[in-house]
Design a protein around this motif. Structure first.
Motif, PDB file in Angstrom:
ATOM      1  N   ASN A  18      32.735   7.053   7.779  1.00  0.00           N
ATOM      2  CA  ASN A  18      32.799   8.238   6.927  1.00  0.00           C
ATOM      3  C   ASN A  18      31.536   8.383   6.087  1.00  0.00           C
ATOM      4  N   VAL A  21      28.819   9.744   8.374  1.00  0.00           N
ATOM      5  CA  VAL A  21      29.015  11.168   8.648  1.00  0.00           C
ATOM      6  C   VAL A  21      28.655  11.987   7.410  1.00  0.00           C
ATOM      7  N   GLY A  22      29.074  11.506   6.231  1.00  0.00           N
ATOM      8  CA  GLY A  22      28.732  12.197   4.985  1.00  0.00           C
ATOM      9  C   GLY A  22      27.230  12.234   4.767  1.00  0.00           C
ATOM     10  N   LEU A  24      24.940  12.178   7.080  1.00  0.00           N
ATOM     11  CA  LEU A  24      24.363  13.138   8.029  1.00  0.00           C
ATOM     12  C   LEU A  24      24.565  14.567   7.557  1.00  0.00           C
ATOM     13  N   PHE A  25      25.750  14.867   7.025  1.00  0.00           N
ATOM     14  CA  PHE A  25      25.990  16.212   6.491  1.00  0.00           C
ATOM     15  C   PHE A  25      25.062  16.511   5.321  1.00  0.00           C
ATOM     16  N   CYS A  26      24.864  15.526   4.445  1.00  0.00           N
ATOM     17  CA  CYS A  26      23.950  15.723   3.312  1.00  0.00           C
ATOM     18  C   CYS A  26      22.522  15.954   3.805  1.00  0.00           C
ATOM     19  N   ALA A  28      21.622  17.178   6.733  1.00  0.00           N
ATOM     20  CA  ALA A  28      21.568  18.499   7.356  1.00  0.00           C
ATOM     21  C   ALA A  28      21.517  19.593   6.291  1.00  0.00           C
ATOM     22  N   PHE A  29      22.317  19.450   5.234  1.00  0.00           N
ATOM     23  CA  PHE A  29      22.317  20.441   4.154  1.00  0.00           C
ATOM     24  C   PHE A  29      20.954  20.473   3.466  1.00  0.00           C
TER      25      PHE A  29
END
Length: 70
Positions: A18, A21-22, A24-26, A28-29
């Motif tokens: 998790n 994944v978090g 990676l999202f950060c 990407a953002f």
């Protein structure tokens, strides 16, 4: 005790998955925001350059018109 160790290992696996994944999202953002900021700055710079060119063209045409009248 064995049950606690199994659940503990599962917890750490889930946590790291998790967290990854978090992260990676950060990332990407952050990249999306950086791209948007750069795009806006480049567009503003392009518009400023275009406007100054238009102003120069207008000034040149005024100079030519005034030179022709003289």
């Amino acid at each position: 005790m064995e049950l606690l160790r199994i659940f503990g290992n599962q917890f750490f696996k889930d946590f790291f998955i998790n967290f990854g994944v978090g992260a990676l999202f950060c990332l990407a953002f952050f990249l999306a925001v950086a791209y948007t900021v750069v795009k806006v700055i480049m567009t503003m710079e392009s518009n400023r350059t275009t406007n100054s060119n238009q102003t120069l063209n207008v000034d040149e045409s005024k100079k030519q018109t005034s030179n022709n009248e003289e």
